[in-house]
Design an enzyme around this catalytic site. Structure first.
Site, PDB file in Angstrom:
ATOM      1  N   GLN A 256       0.855  -1.186   0.000  1.00  0.00           N
ATOM      2  CA  GLN A 256       0.000   0.000   0.000  1.00  0.00           C
ATOM      3  C   GLN A 256       0.890   1.234   0.000  1.00  0.00           C
ATOM      4  O   GLN A 256       1.889   1.291   0.717  1.00  0.00           O
ATOM      5  CB  GLN A 256      -0.908  -0.023   1.240  1.00  0.00           C
ATOM      6  CG  GLN A 256      -2.035   0.984   1.213  1.00  0.00           C
ATOM      7  CD  GLN A 256      -1.658   2.305   1.881  1.00  0.00           C
ATOM      8  OE1 GLN A 256      -0.850   2.362   2.797  1.00  0.00           O
ATOM      9  NE2 GLN A 256      -2.256   3.379   1.408  1.00  0.00           N
ATOM     10  N   SER A 257       0.553   2.191  -0.826  1.00  0.00           N
ATOM     11  CA  SER A 257       1.263   3.459  -0.968  1.00  0.00           C
ATOM     12  C   SER A 257       2.739   3.197  -1.327  1.00  0.00           C
ATOM     13  O   SER A 257       3.010   2.590  -2.347  1.00  0.00           O
ATOM     14  CB  SER A 257       1.102   4.320   0.286  1.00  0.00           C
ATOM     15  OG  SER A 257       1.472   5.653   0.009  1.00  0.00           O
ATOM     16  N   ALA A 258       3.678   3.609  -0.480  1.00  0.00           N
ATOM     17  CA  ALA A 258       5.093   3.391  -0.799  1.00  0.00           C
ATOM     18  C   ALA A 258       5.401   1.904  -0.931  1.00  0.00           C
ATOM     19  O   ALA A 258       6.244   1.502  -1.743  1.00  0.00           O
ATOM     20  CB  ALA A 258       5.982   4.018   0.266  1.00  0.00           C
TER      21      ALA A 258
ATOM     22  N   ASP B 212      -8.458  10.004  -2.627  1.00  0.00           N
ATOM     23  CA  ASP B 212      -7.088   9.999  -2.111  1.00  0.00           C
ATOM     24  C   ASP B 212      -6.436  11.342  -2.386  1.00  0.00           C
ATOM     25  O   ASP B 212      -6.338  11.775  -3.533  1.00  0.00           O
ATOM     26  CB  ASP B 212      -6.297   8.862  -2.783  1.00  0.00           C
ATOM     27  CG  ASP B 212      -4.938   8.614  -2.149  1.00  0.00           C
ATOM     28  OD1 ASP B 212      -4.368   9.539  -1.557  1.00  0.00           O
ATOM     29  OD2 ASP B 212      -4.451   7.477  -2.262  1.00  0.00           O
TER      30      ASP B 212
END
Length: 182
Positions: free
Chosen positions: A34-36, A154
């Site tokens: 998730q994300s990074a 987001d």
């Protein structure tokens, strides 16, 4: 970023070597971030797929000097085929575009350049890696099924990041599905 990728690589290696000790099924392993984490996991997966394809004697390719690995890990032992799938959630798959987004929100995007050797944010962007003319079609064939999730609300990573990555993967022949939700 290369050191972060090496850490992810070592974690995956350990998990694959020990998963049966904890009741895991080696035929049902899915890599998720998730994300990074989605950025690093996808970048590592793409890099491993590319290297495997270029070293495959059946494909007839050899690793080119200009196609240097983006990861500093040389000890990884897991093949891409050991993964059944990849799930990326709200990933920043295009660092130059993320930099523009950060600047618009008043955040200095130089942070991204500091994380990448020689400030080369293009080289560490999964979307741009797949769109590169150096991307071998055989690398896309090696990728597991990929599922990208992103929320339209987001504020940190724009939904366009997942949409563009989906389009790049699909254009390269990878098996990819996206779920964009509010």
């Amino acid at each position: 970023v290369p050191e972060m990728m090496a850490d992810v690589d070592q974690g995956i290696t350990w998990a694959l070597e020990h998963l049966t000790e904890y009741g895991g099924d080696p035929n049902r392993v899915v890599l998720m971030g998730q994300s990074a984490g989605a950025h690093l996991a996808s970048l590592l997966l793409l890099e491993k797929s590319r290297i495997e394809a270029m070293q495959d004697p059946e494909v007839g390719l050899t690793l080119q000097t200009e196609a240097k690995p983006t990861s500093s890990s040389n000890s990884s032992s897991w093949p891409v085929s050991s993964l059944r799938g990849f799930v990326g959630i709200s990933g920043p798959y295009d660092l130059p575009s993320l930099g523009e987004h950060l600047e618009q929100r008043g955040v200095n995007s130089l942070l991204l350049q500091y994380m990448c050797p020689a400030g080369d944010i293009h080289r560490y962007s999964p979307t741009l890696l797949v769109q590169s003319p150096d991307w071998p079609a055989a690398a896309s064939d090696r990728l597991p099924k990929m599922l990208l999730f992103h929320g339209t609300e987001d504020k940190t990573v724009p939904v366009s990041s997942s949409q563009a990555f989906h389009d790049a993967l699909e254009g390269a022949g990878a098996r990819v599905t996206s779920s964009i939700t509010p």
